[in-house]
Structure formats: C-alpha cells, structure tokens
Scaffold this motif. Structure first.
Motif, PDB file in Angstrom:
ATOM      1  N   ALA A   1      42.874  15.304-110.584  1.00 53.57           N
ATOM      2  CA  ALA A   1      43.729  14.250-110.969  1.00 53.57           C
ATOM      3  C   ALA A   1      43.182  12.779-110.664  1.00 53.57           C
ATOM      4  O   ALA A   1      43.770  11.749-111.203  1.00 53.57           O
ATOM      5  CB  ALA A   1      45.019  14.297-110.186  1.00 53.57           C
ATOM      6  N   ILE A   2      42.086  12.708-109.828  1.00 55.65           N
ATOM      7  CA  ILE A   2      41.441  11.358-109.700  1.00 55.65           C
ATOM      8  C   ILE A   2      40.738  10.752-111.013  1.00 55.65           C
ATOM      9  O   ILE A   2      40.287  11.459-111.668  1.00 55.65           O
ATOM     10  CB  ILE A   2      40.465  11.403-108.600  1.00 55.65           C
ATOM     11  N   GLY A   3      41.369   9.685-111.257  1.00 56.07           N
ATOM     12  CA  GLY A   3      40.800   8.976-112.546  1.00 56.07           C
ATOM     13  C   GLY A   3      41.784   9.169-113.670  1.00 56.07           C
ATOM     14  O   GLY A   3      41.770   8.416-114.884  1.00 56.07           O
ATOM     15  N   LYS A   4      42.826   9.921-113.577  1.00 56.12           N
ATOM     16  CA  LYS A   4      44.111  10.160-114.348  1.00 56.12           C
ATOM     17  C   LYS A   4      45.219   9.227-114.196  1.00 56.12           C
ATOM     18  O   LYS A   4      45.560   8.676-113.110  1.00 56.12           O
ATOM     19  CB  LYS A   4      44.711  11.558-114.316  1.00 56.12           C
ATOM     20  N   ASN A   5      46.011   8.772-115.341  1.00 55.98           N
ATOM     21  CA  ASN A   5      47.060   8.210-115.336  1.00 55.98           C
ATOM     22  C   ASN A   5      48.190   8.856-114.293  1.00 55.98           C
ATOM     23  O   ASN A   5      48.307   9.947-114.555  1.00 55.98           O
ATOM     24  CB  ASN A   5      47.618   7.840-116.706  1.00 55.98           C
ATOM     25  N   ALA A   6      48.574   7.932-113.318  1.00 57.12           N
ATOM     26  CA  ALA A   6      49.608   8.511-112.515  1.00 57.12           C
ATOM     27  C   ALA A   6      51.311   8.681-113.374  1.00 57.12           C
ATOM     28  O   ALA A   6      52.051   8.117-112.637  1.00 57.12           O
ATOM     29  CB  ALA A   6      49.899   7.713-111.201  1.00 57.12           C
ATOM     30  N   ASP A   7      51.298   9.349-114.228  1.00 57.19           N
ATOM     31  CA  ASP A   7      52.538   9.458-115.050  1.00 57.19           C
ATOM     32  C   ASP A   7      53.432  10.325-114.258  1.00 57.19           C
ATOM     33  O   ASP A   7      52.832  11.067-113.431  1.00 57.19           O
ATOM     34  CB  ASP A   7      52.272   9.667-116.488  1.00 57.19           C
ATOM     35  N   GLU A   8      54.626  10.732-115.000  1.00 61.25           N
ATOM     36  CA  GLU A   8      55.347  11.512-114.339  1.00 61.25           C
ATOM     37  C   GLU A   8      55.066  12.847-114.203  1.00 61.25           C
ATOM     38  O   GLU A   8      54.898  13.678-112.969  1.00 61.25           O
ATOM     39  CB  GLU A   8      56.747  11.483-114.844  1.00 61.25           C
ATOM     40  N   ALA A   9      54.346  13.415-115.309  1.00 66.58           N
ATOM     41  CA  ALA A   9      53.832  14.976-115.607  1.00 66.58           C
ATOM     42  C   ALA A   9      52.865  15.158-114.561  1.00 66.58           C
ATOM     43  O   ALA A   9      52.871  16.188-113.670  1.00 66.58           O
ATOM     44  CB  ALA A   9      53.500  14.953-116.894  1.00 66.58           C
ATOM     45  N   THR A  10      51.944  14.236-114.401  1.00 66.17           N
ATOM     46  CA  THR A  10      50.600  14.400-113.380  1.00 66.17           C
ATOM     47  C   THR A  10      51.142  14.205-111.911  1.00 66.17           C
ATOM     48  O   THR A  10      50.719  15.361-111.150  1.00 66.17           O
ATOM     49  CB  THR A  10      49.729  13.316-113.567  1.00 66.17           C
ATOM     50  N   MET A  11      51.990  13.306-111.768  1.00 62.11           N
ATOM     51  CA  MET A  11      52.582  13.131-110.084  1.00 62.11           C
ATOM     52  C   MET A  11      53.292  14.458-110.003  1.00 62.11           C
ATOM     53  O   MET A  11      53.061  15.127-108.771  1.00 62.11           O
ATOM     54  CB  MET A  11      53.393  12.011-110.049  1.00 62.11           C
ATOM     55  N   ARG A  12      54.112  15.357-110.702  1.00 61.92           N
ATOM     56  CA  ARG A  12      54.726  16.510-110.400  1.00 61.92           C
ATOM     57  C   ARG A  12      53.867  17.450-110.373  1.00 61.92           C
ATOM     58  O   ARG A  12      53.948  18.268-109.439  1.00 61.92           O
ATOM     59  CB  ARG A  12      55.771  16.810-111.653  1.00 61.92           C
ATOM     60  N   THR A  13      52.845  17.681-111.114  1.00 63.66           N
ATOM     61  CA  THR A  13      51.911  18.830-111.028  1.00 63.66           C
ATOM     62  C   THR A  13      51.045  18.746-109.700  1.00 63.66           C
ATOM     63  O   THR A  13      51.019  19.637-109.065  1.00 63.66           O
ATOM     64  CB  THR A  13      50.957  18.612-112.190  1.00 63.66           C
ATOM     65  N   VAL A  14      50.610  17.383-109.165  1.00 70.02           N
ATOM     66  CA  VAL A  14      49.833  17.243-108.072  1.00 70.02           C
ATOM     67  C   VAL A  14      51.012  17.483-106.906  1.00 70.02           C
ATOM     68  O   VAL A  14      50.457  18.290-105.780  1.00 70.02           O
ATOM     69  CB  VAL A  14      49.534  15.621-107.902  1.00 70.02           C
ATOM     70  N   PHE A  15      52.232  17.088-106.944  1.00 69.61           N
ATOM     71  CA  PHE A  15      52.828  17.503-106.103  1.00 69.61           C
ATOM     72  C   PHE A  15      53.229  18.971-105.684  1.00 69.61           C
ATOM     73  O   PHE A  15      53.073  19.610-104.692  1.00 69.61           O
ATOM     74  CB  PHE A  15      54.250  16.808-106.008  1.00 69.61           C
ATOM     75  N   LYS A  16      53.315  19.754-106.770  1.00 69.92           N
ATOM     76  CA  LYS A  16      53.586  21.028-106.833  1.00 69.92           C
ATOM     77  C   LYS A  16      52.418  21.976-106.118  1.00 69.92           C
ATOM     78  O   LYS A  16      52.577  22.885-105.540  1.00 69.92           O
ATOM     79  CB  LYS A  16      54.003  21.584-108.208  1.00 69.92           C
ATOM     80  N   GLN A  17      51.199  21.512-106.832  1.00 69.53           N
ATOM     81  CA  GLN A  17      50.062  22.174-106.465  1.00 69.53           C
ATOM     82  C   GLN A  17      49.637  21.950-104.989  1.00 69.53           C
ATOM     83  O   GLN A  17      48.906  22.779-104.367  1.00 69.53           O
ATOM     84  CB  GLN A  17      48.922  21.722-107.345  1.00 69.53           C
ATOM     85  N   SER A  18      49.924  20.805-104.168  1.00 72.36           N
ATOM     86  CA  SER A  18      49.594  20.465-102.929  1.00 72.36           C
ATOM     87  C   SER A  18      50.515  21.370-102.066  1.00 72.36           C
ATOM     88  O   SER A  18      50.019  21.387-100.972  1.00 72.36           O
ATOM     89  CB  SER A  18      49.993  19.004-102.770  1.00 72.36           C
ATOM     90  N   GLY A  19      51.710  21.644-102.308  1.00 72.74           N
ATOM     91  CA  GLY A  19      52.427  22.289-101.291  1.00 72.74           C
ATOM     92  C   GLY A  19      53.409  21.503-100.575  1.00 72.74           C
ATOM     93  O   GLY A  19      53.866  22.027 -99.421  1.00 72.74           O
ATOM     94  N   ALA A  20      53.210  20.299-100.609  1.00 73.36           N
ATOM     95  CA  ALA A  20      53.929  19.073 -99.693  1.00 73.36           C
ATOM     96  C   ALA A  20      55.286  19.123 -99.730  1.00 73.36           C
ATOM     97  O   ALA A  20      55.597  19.625-100.699  1.00 73.36           O
ATOM     98  CB  ALA A  20      52.942  17.879 -99.814  1.00 73.36           C
ATOM     99  N   GLY A  21      55.934  18.722 -98.836  1.00 76.07           N
ATOM    100  CA  GLY A  21      57.424  18.456 -98.816  1.00 76.07           C
ATOM    101  C   GLY A  21      57.690  16.988 -99.332  1.00 76.07           C
ATOM    102  O   GLY A  21      58.682  16.736 -99.489  1.00 76.07           O
ATOM    103  N   LEU A  22      56.619  16.148 -99.145  1.00 75.25           N
ATOM    104  CA  LEU A  22      56.769  14.651 -99.318  1.00 75.25           C
ATOM    105  C   LEU A  22      55.632  14.272-100.446  1.00 75.25           C
ATOM    106  O   LEU A  22      54.584  14.306 -99.843  1.00 75.25           O
ATOM    107  CB  LEU A  22      57.269  13.979 -98.161  1.00 75.25           C
TER     108      LEU A  22
END
Length: 101
Positions: free
Chosen positions: A44-65
């Motif tokens: 994800a580094i170098g990508k635009n932080a649009d909603e779809a990218t942020m949702r994917t990063v959040f989901k793949q990280s397993g984080a709660g926040l």
C-alpha cells in the motif's frame, strides 16, 4: 395537564428516541484478537489513501483501530496500543508508511 407539561413531553420523547438510536448503532466489526500486524502491508505504500485502499489495509492488518496521520500531525509515540494501525500520508494523500503503534 398544564401548558408547560404539554411542551416538555415532545422534547422528552425526542431525546429518548435520539438516545435509543445511538445505543443501537453498530460499532466496527473486529474479527480475531484485534491485534495489529503490519507485515505484508508494504504493497500500500505509494498508493492513494482512498476509501477502498484504507478499508483493505485495515482489514488485512487485523487491527481494531486505524488512524490516518497527515503531514504536520502531532503523534504521541509513547502510548503504544497493540490494536492500533497508523497510516502515514503525505500532502497529496499518498501512503508513506504503515505501522502498528
């Protein structure tokens, strides 16, 4: 019933409905432990932080926040939380870093 009582009743009903709506709003769905894992998110580094990218990063990280950190933002680094993912952004909303902190 007095005039004052008649004026107060609709307000009480409105307040009750408002509070009950807040109580039933679903929170974020967390699967697993909620512990953040940033390994494997370098795509994800170098990508635009649009909603779809942020949702994917959040989901793949397993984080709660997830917290996006823009340029000039002040970040407290001594308050580590194992469930928090910080996504660092530049002035053009491009992801420059991803860390569990």
């Amino acid at each position: 019933m007095t005039t004052r009582s008649r004026n107060v009743l609709p307000l009480v009903a409105l307040a009750t409905l408002s509070l009950s709506a807040c109580a039933t709003a679903p929170g974020p769905e967390i699967t697993g432990s909620g512990e953040c894992h940033a390994e494997g998110l370098t795509w994800a580094i170098g990508k635009n932080a649009d909603e779809a990218t942020m949702r994917t990063v959040f989901k793949q990280s397993g984080a709660g926040l997830i917290i996006p950190i823009g340029p000039g933002s002040t970040v407290a680094t001594r308050d580590h939380r194992p469930d928090r993912l910080r996504v660092y952004l530049d002035k053009d909303n491009i992801i420059t870093g991803i860390r569990c902190e």
